[in-house]
Design a protein around this motif. Structure first.
Motif, PDB file in Angstrom:
ATOM      1  N   SER A  20       0.930  -1.181   0.039  1.00 12.96           N
ATOM      2  CA  SER A  20      -0.365  -0.091  -0.023  1.00 12.96           C
ATOM      3  C   SER A  20       0.391   1.291   0.278  1.00 12.96           C
ATOM      4  O   SER A  20       0.029   2.889  -0.248  1.00 12.96           O
ATOM      5  CB  SER A  20      -1.187   0.271   1.102  1.00 12.96           C
ATOM      6  N   GLU A  46       1.377  -6.487   5.971  1.00 11.07           N
ATOM      7  CA  GLU A  46       0.368  -6.642   5.330  1.00 11.07           C
ATOM      8  C   GLU A  46      -1.013  -7.309   5.786  1.00 11.07           C
ATOM      9  O   GLU A  46      -2.323  -6.728   4.976  1.00 11.07           O
ATOM     10  CB  GLU A  46       0.557  -7.237   3.677  1.00 11.07           C
ATOM     11  N   HIS A  47      -1.446  -8.026   6.430  1.00 10.32           N
ATOM     12  CA  HIS A  47      -1.733  -7.980   7.344  1.00 10.32           C
ATOM     13  C   HIS A  47      -3.040  -8.010   8.222  1.00 10.32           C
ATOM     14  O   HIS A  47      -4.478  -6.857   8.203  1.00 10.32           O
ATOM     15  CB  HIS A  47      -2.353  -9.623   7.481  1.00 10.32           C
ATOM     16  N   GLU A  54      -2.709  -4.092   8.020  1.00  5.51           N
ATOM     17  CA  GLU A  54      -3.563  -3.155   7.152  1.00  5.51           C
ATOM     18  C   GLU A  54      -4.323  -3.261   6.274  1.00  5.51           C
ATOM     19  O   GLU A  54      -5.208  -2.587   6.400  1.00  5.51           O
ATOM     20  CB  GLU A  54      -1.744  -3.062   6.338  1.00  5.51           C
ATOM     21  N   LYS A  55      -4.981  -4.622   5.892  1.00  7.88           N
ATOM     22  CA  LYS A  55      -5.744  -4.962   5.621  1.00  7.88           C
ATOM     23  C   LYS A  55      -7.008  -4.956   5.702  1.00  7.88           C
ATOM     24  O   LYS A  55      -8.294  -4.820   5.838  1.00  7.88           O
ATOM     25  CB  LYS A  55      -5.289  -6.567   4.215  1.00  7.88           C
ATOM     26  N   GLU A  99     -10.220  -2.777   6.784  1.00  8.07           N
ATOM     27  CA  GLU A  99     -11.446  -4.134   6.152  1.00  8.07           C
ATOM     28  C   GLU A  99     -12.322  -3.244   7.844  1.00  8.07           C
ATOM     29  O   GLU A  99     -13.395  -3.147   8.153  1.00  8.07           O
ATOM     30  CB  GLU A  99     -11.568  -5.835   6.611  1.00  8.07           C
TER      31      GLU A  99
END
Length: 239
Positions: free
Chosen positions: A20, A78-79, A81-82, A86
């Protein structure tokens, strides 16, 4: 001891970026001459050529572990941030849906209360107002009737009093006439005649008074009884 330990260690700074575009800096301390993998795994086989054939494809190099740690760290961020995006989106959607639900409930309650207010004004307030107006008119009519009946009874009472006064005046007039006759008659005859006449007049007078009083009392009881029954009926109708 602390100074010697600080001299023998170095601060490692590493920067990595996620998909991102966010960049993160990792600070770590590495001691000089030491690695994360124990020495015993590398002292015997310093070069890959010195490895036996059966260990050549089994031995995992330290760089593999370092790269694996970097990949795990990157995947974890990454997880995060996702998950954060969400979670923020889901939270905003949930809050918006909840606000819409509460607003709908509020509008429904307001609509029901407005209808209820209209029903109260139409079916209760206006009806009760008409009933109270009719009750007021009936009360005024009833009170006017009672006052008229009491005035009538007062007039009848005054009339009865006048009749009693007239009867008493007539008695007084007859006694006066008897007195003139008594003065002109002989003595014995005067006493007998006057006594008989006076007794007769008194008896007649008392009989007339008793009959008239009895008649008026019956009439008054009947009239007041009608008024009392009328009041009772009116009070029952008010309940």
């Amino acid at each position: 001891f602390n100074s010697s330990k600080a001299e023998s260690s170095e601060i490692a700074v590493e920067t990595f970026s996620t998909s991102s575009g966010n960049s993160y800096t990792v600070l770590g301390v590495e001691e000089a001459g030491k690695t994360d993998i124990p020495e015993t795994y590398f002292t015997k086989y310093e070069k890959e050529e010195s490895l036996p054939v059966y260990l050549k494809y089994v031995l995992i190099k330290e760089t593999v572990f370092v790269e694996l740690k970097k990949r795990i760290r990157l995947c974890f961020f990454e997880h995060l941030e996702k998950w954060f995006a969400e979670s923020l989106s889901n939270s905003c959607a949930f809050v918006a849906a909840k606000k819409e639900e509460l607003n709908s409930e509020l509008q429904l309650c307001l609509h029901l209360h407005q209808r209820r207010q209209g029903n109260i004004e139409t079916n209760i307030y206006n009806v009760r107002a008409v009933e109270l107006l009719l009750h007021k008119e009936r009360l005024e009519c009833h009170c006017a009737g009672v006052m008229e009946a009491l005035k009538k009874e007062r007039a009848e009472f005054l009339k009865f009093c006048d009749q009693q006064n007239n009867i008493s005046k007539n008695l007084h007039s007859r006694i006066c006439d008897m007195e003139s006759v008594f003065l002109n008659a002989p003595m014995t005859e005067k006493l007998v005649s006057f006594s008989n006449s006076l007794h007769s007049e008194l008896r007649n007078h008392l009989e007339v008074i008793q009959v008239s009083l009895r008649s008026y009392r019956n009439y008054l009881e009947e009239a007041l009884g009608k008024l009392r029954d009328s009041n009772v009926d009116f009070l029952k109708a008010c309940r």
